[in-house]
Each structure stands twice: as structure tokens, then as C-alpha cells.
Design a protein around this motif. Structure first.
Motif, PDB file in Angstrom:
ATOM      1  N   ALA A 168       0.828  -1.204   0.000  1.00 38.85           N
ATOM      2  CA  ALA A 168       0.000   0.000   0.000  1.00 38.85           C
ATOM      3  C   ALA A 168       0.862   1.253   0.000  1.00 38.85           C
ATOM      4  O   ALA A 168       2.016   1.253   0.439  1.00 38.85           O
ATOM      5  N   ASP A 432       0.227   0.250  -4.331  1.00 43.04           N
ATOM      6  CA  ASP A 432      -1.217   0.431  -4.474  1.00 43.04           C
ATOM      7  C   ASP A 432      -1.608   1.680  -3.695  1.00 43.04           C
ATOM      8  O   ASP A 432      -2.042   1.621  -2.548  1.00 43.04           O
ATOM      9  N   ARG A 434      -3.505   4.806  -2.265  1.00 45.28           N
ATOM     10  CA  ARG A 434      -4.842   5.320  -1.997  1.00 45.28           C
ATOM     11  C   ARG A 434      -4.724   6.836  -1.926  1.00 45.28           C
ATOM     12  O   ARG A 434      -3.793   7.368  -1.313  1.00 45.28           O
ATOM     13  N   ASP A 664     -13.484   2.819   1.968  1.00 46.81           N
ATOM     14  CA  ASP A 664     -13.113   1.703   2.835  1.00 46.81           C
ATOM     15  C   ASP A 664     -12.012   2.081   3.832  1.00 46.81           C
ATOM     16  O   ASP A 664     -11.487   1.221   4.523  1.00 46.81           O
ATOM     17  N   TRP A 665     -11.670   3.357   3.882  1.00 48.19           N
ATOM     18  CA  TRP A 665     -10.808   3.894   4.942  1.00 48.19           C
ATOM     19  C   TRP A 665     -11.639   4.897   5.740  1.00 48.19           C
ATOM     20  O   TRP A 665     -11.473   6.107   5.618  1.00 48.19           O
ATOM     21  N   TRP A 694      -4.436   5.459   9.305  1.00 50.24           N
ATOM     22  CA  TRP A 694      -4.664   4.781   8.034  1.00 50.24           C
ATOM     23  C   TRP A 694      -3.364   4.177   7.513  1.00 50.24           C
ATOM     24  O   TRP A 694      -3.337   3.032   7.054  1.00 50.24           O
ATOM     25  N   ARG A 697      -2.425   1.195   9.695  1.00 51.66           N
ATOM     26  CA  ARG A 697      -3.402   0.110   9.569  1.00 51.66           C
ATOM     27  C   ARG A 697      -3.224  -0.670   8.279  1.00 51.66           C
ATOM     28  O   ARG A 697      -3.468  -1.878   8.231  1.00 51.66           O
ATOM     29  N   HIS A 698      -2.773   0.015   7.235  1.00 51.64           N
ATOM     30  CA  HIS A 698      -2.677  -0.633   5.924  1.00 51.64           C
ATOM     31  C   HIS A 698      -1.236  -0.869   5.496  1.00 51.64           C
ATOM     32  O   HIS A 698      -0.968  -1.105   4.319  1.00 51.64           O
ATOM     33  N   GLY A 699      -0.314  -0.788   6.439  1.00 52.73           N
ATOM     34  CA  GLY A 699       1.057  -1.185   6.171  1.00 52.73           C
ATOM     35  C   GLY A 699       1.899  -0.178   5.433  1.00 52.73           C
ATOM     36  O   GLY A 699       2.978  -0.513   4.949  1.00 52.73           O
TER      37      GLY A 699
END
Length: 703
Positions: A168, A432, A434, A664-665, A694, A697-699
Motif C-alpha cells: 500500500a 497500491d 490510496r 473503505d478507509w 490509516w 493500519r494498511h502497512g
């Protein structure tokens, strides 16, 4: 694909050599045709260059195209040593030399003037930009077309399993000064189709966050990037310890502020990149960041505008810089026309839109936007874990034209095009990513304080300081403001007098050091409709009791002005007090205290006024007096500086910042606070906390 120690991603090609695809050949052919078309028109228009046949122009275009590819690698190597300004110089020389060589070497082309080469480059760039606009292409795409081609080649060399499992990343795009209601209006008007599509498809959610006082870019950006804005009471302020004015858009002062705030764990720590921001957020790479312009980072790197190699694409590619410069002057012409149109139509409120602002608009809305887009795209395809960029186009225009005026809303079109361009870079990036889009504050419309009063704030303060007492004064409405003076006196009371020592009324001064000039008697600054007043020859913040002893007409006189809604001052006995024209409010009431006497001066400013002003008035470097202009029922305020669209205080939409985040965040409930009937993130620090959560949480980051 592997992850480096700094968190960035390195792609490992498979064993098969890369071969160009039809898409690559198509991109190259389209670029060649566009270059040839632009050159053909330029050669036909510019005196000093002639062509005997069309094929000669096509050969020139081919040489320019190939020469650009050949020179790119050595130029990047040199730029790593010479820095960003070196990249600019190299780029200009390379563009002119490449075009000159191609025009000289190709048979059938005659050049009779060296200046004609520059004319050919400029006109060809404008023609190519206009051509892309006519066929409906995104002009921002042209700026990073080479970056996208390079990223696509790299992506095709990456094994499918690695692409599917991309780590991410987080891209944060700040649209400076865009209020939530203004963005909604732009979306409804069809001016922000990219963001509208995200909302319609359900990939993103739009909500409001509350920008606290001071609602300025330095304070909000410090909170967003470093999680702390406590050292920033306004855009500029008097620092009693330094005995001078601190101005956040001065590189040395921005570096000083960041040094005071940073703990090494900012939003961009761990390999992130900051672009066109005021502070670094502890980024590893910083490009055109105010605090790093003259100062190196913690590791001794990064002084100046940033690493030079990433500027080569923008500065050295034929027609990219020339296009940006020529369109910058086009933006200047547009501003002159729009300013004249406001004057002819007698649009009110309005201010003069001349001086350096005319050129500044051209630079921010074209040159800087294109450069920032290029630098962000480079960071994305490089795989930096977190990227932050500030786009100031809208804010700059809205200050001078008004927040919802046509030219201001039109600026959002360009910002939306940048988002669409960066969306293309995200698709081919090794992470990826966001995308989170946010603003640092909004803006509020209104005639300036000086337009309303006929005097500047500092002139009003000086006038009131010269009054020997408060008796007989009248407010601007013609009403006797004796009751207001009685309210001020009641707060001082006899208890206040007893608390004052025998030296009350004397200026307590530090002896100036050798060669140090004595500070001024008075400093007044405006940050939108937030005004701050200091008395620098006193070594501490003056309380109301002392102010009344020195200048008895000052506090009551300011509160009575038609353009002043609230005057906040500290007191010995009752803490912070907010005075209005017909009443006062205690900002730090003790149990049993009556919070409001007379009319509540905070009522027009909404449910956050008490908390925001109490916090702002307790910041370490705040003024002896804190003022907020009046706000009308329509949400209009009166800036204490020359801005028809302003922010910095409270009132109107200036505190209603926007946050567009992946659906979705979601925003964590425990970070929200109640503001009226809504549950919002309050303060840039809360938004920072959410962004960090965020990312963790998503690495995207570990800590």
C-alpha cells in the motif's frame, strides 16, 4: 519486487528482456506527430526560420524526439550534482541547443536568427498544448507523459504476482483553501468531474473537518504534517524571545518553526516525499518545500529546492518548460481581463488585483502546478510510501477575486485535471496508492476592515492608544459606549487593582544587547479576519488590568468598532475574556461564574467559537490582544489585510475544510468531536492522527 530499508519499493525485472508493445509505439508516434505539427506551425510563423518542404520539419521533430531520449540520462546525472537550479540551467541549455542543432543540421531548413530558435520552441509548445485541448486531452497528462511511459515499461517487466500483491501507499493532495461547501458547488457545476466520478462510483467519501483558529496554511499544514501547530498563532507573529517578527513564508523562519515542532515522526517519516509544502513532515525527500529551501534535513541532505535529478524531466524536455512558461503568461493576461471585468461590472466587494499578484497567479496556476504534478508523478512511480503535495491555485485567486467568484471556481477545474493525471500515475505505480484529497481551511467573502472603517487596524490601535481616557467616546454606530466601558472596568474591578504591583503601568523592558535595536512600541498583524496586537517593549504578555492602566480607551474602543466583533484579552482575576460591542463572555469560567454578561459576543461565530478562541489566546506566541472581525448573517467577514476572500480567524466557511477519503478507509469515531449537530474531526492534529492511523493500519508505515 522488494522493499528497501527506507520503505520505498524496487521492482525486480523478470528474465525476459523488455520489448516495446503496440501501445508504446502508438505513444511514441503520437508524440512525434504532435511535435512535428507544433514545429510546422512555429516555423511558418516565426521570422528567421524557413522550411523548403514538410519532410524536413518531420526530420527535425524526429531528431528532437530522439535527442531528448539520449540526453536524459546524462542530464539526470549532472543534475544530481548541480541540484534543482542546475537542472533548470541544464534544461534550458539542452532545449535550445537541441532545437538549434536539429534546425541547423537538417537539409531544407534555414535559420537566419539565433533568437528564432527560442521563438520556435515557445510557439510549438503553445500549439501542442492547444491541440491537446482541442482534442479533449488532459493538458496535465502531457507534463508527465514520459514518466507514465517509463512506469508502464517497468510494470510490464514486473512479474504478475508482484503486481497483484503491491504494498500500500498513501498520496495526500492538499487543495489549498477549498471549503467543503465550495467543492460541493464546483462538483454540481461540473467543474470537478474526477472527484465527482469518485463519489458517484463510491470509491471515495466527502466530509467536513474543522480548521481551528488560526485557520491559516502554516498552522493547518504544521498540524497535518507534524501533528502539532501550537507554535503558530497566525501567518506572522512577534516572537518575544527572538525580539523580531517571524514570517512563515520566509525559508529561515519556516525552518525555525519546523525545528520547534518536529519530533522525527511526522506524516512523511520513513521514506516519504513532500512537494510544494511549507514544512517537510519529516520527509526523506523534499521538493520546493519552504522549510528546506535554505536548510538541510536531519541527515544533512536535501538543501535547496530538492534533489536535482527529478527536475530534469520538467526542465530539459523539449516544449514542456516552454509550454509552461508561455501558458503562465497566458494566465497573466487572463487575470488582467478578469480583474477589469470585475471593475467594469462593479462587482462588490472587490479589491485591487494589480502588482505582483498578477505574475504570482500565472506562476502558481501553471508553472508551479505543472512542476508539482511532475515531481509527484516521479515520487509515485519511484514507490515512495507516502507523498504529500500542496496545490495553491484556488487559494491564490480566491484571496483576490472572492471564494465563489467564477474565476476562483474555474481554478478547481485545473486542480481536478491534476487529480486525473495523478490517477494515471497511480495505476502504474509499484505501490497500491490510496488517494486522500483535503484542504487546510476554507475562505470567507467580505470587504476588508479598511474598506469598512476607512482606517487600517494599526491606525485604529494607534488612535485609541493616544486617547487619555475612555470618557465621551462613541462607537461607529453613534451609540454611547459608556456601558461597554463599564463592562471592561467591571472585569478589572478592585481585585485587579490590588493584584497589580507598585510598578504597574511602567514598561518592563529587557536591556537590549550590544548592537540590538530597541523593538517597536507596537506590532499589529492581520491573518485574514484574525488580528493580533503586541507591545514588544514589554517582556511579558499584558493583561487587561495593565492595558487599562496604560491605555484606558484601547480595549473598549476596539470592541466598539463596527468592523471588530470580538476582542480577547487575558485578565488577572477572570482568565481570558472576550469583549464585544454589547457584552462579554468568559472563555475560562470557573464554577459559579456567569459566563456571559450583556449580549454574547461569540454567538455569531457558532458552537466552536469559545473553544477555538480560548485555545488561540493561550498559544505561546499569541498577541497581547486577539481580535476577530464582525461576521454578517451571510457569513461575510472583514479581513485585516487586503483580501476580499480571507481565512485565519472564524466566521463564514473559512473553518469548513474538506476531506475526500477512500470509502473503505473510514474516519475513526473516537477522533471525532461534536460541532453543533455534526460529529467532525476538529483541528489539523486530528486529521494528522487519522492519516497516520490509516497508514499504520494498511502497512504504509510501521510507527
Amino acid at each position: 519486487m522488494s522493499e528497501r530499508a527506507d520503505g520505498s519499493v524496487e521492482s525486480r525485472p523478470d528474465r525476459r528482456a523488455w520489448r516495446p508493445t503496440l501501445a508504446d509505439l502508438g505513444d511514441a508516434l503520437a508524440g512525434l506527430v504532435a511535435t512535428a505539427g507544433g514545429l510546422a506551425i512555429a516555423v511558418a510563423v516565426v521570422d528567421g526560420v524557413e522550411a523548403d518542404r514538410a519532410s524536413a520539419v518531420l526530420v527535425v521533430a524526429l531528431l528532437v524526439f530522439v535527442g531528448d531520449l539520449v540526453l536524459r540520462a546524462p542530464l539526470r546525472g549532472l543534475a544530481r550534482v548541480l541540484g534543482a537550479m542546475g537542472a533548470l540551467a541544464l534544461g534550458l541549455v539542452a532545449q535550445v541547443a537541441l532545437a538549434w542543432a536539429a534546425l541547423q543540421l537538417v537539409p531544407g531548413i534555414r535559420v537566419t536568427s539565433g533568437w528564432a530558435v527560442i521563438g520556435v520552441l515557445t510557439i510549438a509548445a503553445v500549439v501542442m498544448a492547444a491541440g491537446r485541448w482541442l482534442i479533449g486531452a488532459n493538458d496535465s497528462d502531457y507534463v508527465i507523459s514520459d514518466v507514465l511511459r517509463r512506469a508502464r515499461r517497468k510494470a510490464r517487466r514486473t512479474p504478475a504476482r508482484a503486481v497483484d500483491g503491491r504494498p500500500a501507499g498513501l498520496l495526500v493532495v492538499q487543495l489549498d483553501g477549498v471549503a467543503h461547501p465550495v467543492l460541493r458547488e464546483a462538483i454540481e457545476a461540473g467543474l470537478a468531474p474526477t472527484m465527482a466520478r469518485w463519489l458517484e462510483e463510491g470509491s471515495h467519501q466527502l466530509e467536513t473537518w474543522w480548521a481551528r483558529v488560526p485557520s491559516t496554511t502554516p498552522a493547518s499544514q504544521a498540524g497535518l504534517l507534524h501533528g502539532d501547530s501550537s507554535e503558530i498563532p497566525a501567518f506572522r507573529w512577534w516572537d518575544r524571545d527572538l525580539r523580531r517578527l517571524v514570517v512563515t513564508n520566509h525559508p529561515a523562519d519556516a525552518a525555525l518553526v519546523e525545528q520547534r515542532l518536529t519530533n522525527g515522526h511526522g506524516l512523511l517519516a520513513g521514506g516519504g516525499t513532500a512537494v510544494s509544502a511549507m514544512f517537510t513532515g519529516d520527509a526523506e525527500r523534499a521538493y520546493v518545500v519552504m522549510s528546506r529551501t535554505r536548510n538541510r534535513g536531519p541527515d544533512g541532505s536535501g538543501a535547496g529546492l530538492g534533489p536535482g535529478a527529478e527536475f530534469v524531466r520538467f526542465f530539459a524536455s523539449p516544449f514542456v518548460l516552454a509550454r509552461a512558461v508561455s501558458l503562465t503568461f497566458g494566465e497573466v493576461v487572463k487575470e488582467l481581463y478578469q480583474a477589469r471585468r470585475q471593475h467594469v461590472r462593479d462587482v462588490r466587494p472587490r479589491i485591487s488585483r494589480g502588482g505582483w499578484y498578477v505574475l504570482l497567479r500565472g506562476v502558481t496556476n501553471v508553472l508551479m502546478r505543472d512542476l508539482s504534478t511532475s515531481l509527484v508523478a516521479e515520487a509515485l512511480v519511484r514507490g515512495d510510501p507516502t507523498v504529500f503535495v500542496d496545490l495553491v491555485d484556488y487559494d491564490e485567486i480566491a484571496h483576490h477575486a472572492g471564494p465563489t467568484r467564477p474565476e476562483s471556481l474555474r481554478a478547481l477545474e485545473g486542480l481536478d485535471r491534476v487529480l486525473r493525471t495523478l490517477e494515471q500515475a497511480v495505476l502504474v505505480a509499484p505501490r497500491d496508492y490510496r488517494v486522500v484529497v483535503l484542504s487546510d481551511h476554507g475562505q470567507a467573502l467580505g470587504e476588508t476592515f479598511e474598506q469598512l472603517e476607512g482606517l487600517s487596524l494599526i491606525d485604529v490601535v494607534r488612535e485609541l492608544m493616544a486617547r487619555p481616557d475612555a470618557s465621551g467616546l462613541e462607537s461607529g454606530t453613534g451609540e454611547d459606549w459608556g456601558p461597554l466601558n463599564a463592562l471592561v472596568t467591571s472585569v478589572v474591578g478592585s481585585g485587579g487593582s490590588r493584584a497589580m504591583g507598585p510598578d504597574a503601568g511602567r514598561a518592563s523592558r529587557r536591556p537590549p544587547g550590544e548592537g540590538t535595536p530597541e523593538p517597536p512600541e507596537l506590532v499589529v498583524v492581520g491573518s485574514g479576519n484574525l488580528g493580533l496586537v503586541w507591545f514588544p517593549r514589554v517582556d511579558h504578555r499584558l493583561v487587561l488590568e495593565e492595558l487599562q492602566d496604560r491605555w484606558p480607551a484601547l480595549v473598549a474602543g476596539l470592541a466598539a468598532r463596527p468592523g471588530v466583533g470580538v476582542v480577547v484579552v487575558d485578565t488577572r482575576e477572570r482568565g481570558l475574556v472576550a469583549f464585544g460591542a454589547r457584552g462579554l463572555a468568559l472563555l475560562e469560567p470557573r464554577e459559579g461564574d456567569q459566563d456571559v454578561e450583556g449580549e454574547d459576543p461569540l454567538a455569531p461565530y457558532g458552537p466552536r467559537a469559545r473553544a477555538d478562541l480560548a485555545r488561540a489566546a493561550r498559544l505561546p506566541h499569541t498577541g497581547d490582544l486577539l481580535l476577530v472581525s464582525t461576521v454578517t448573517a451571510r457569513g461575510h467577514v472583514h479581513a485585516f489585510e487586503g483580501q476580499v476572500g480571507s481565512h485565519g480567524g472564524i466566521g463564514g466557511h473559512q473553518n469548513s475544510a474538506m476531506l475526500l477519503h477512500p470509502t473503505d478507509w473510514p474516519v475513526d469515531d473516537d477522533l471525532r468531536e461534536r460541532v453543533g449537530d455534526d460529529e467532525l474531526l476538529v483541528g489539523a492534529e486530528a486529521v494528522h492522527a487519522q492519516l497516520v492511523r490509516w497508514a499504520q493500519r494498511h502497512g504504509v508505515r510501521e510507527v
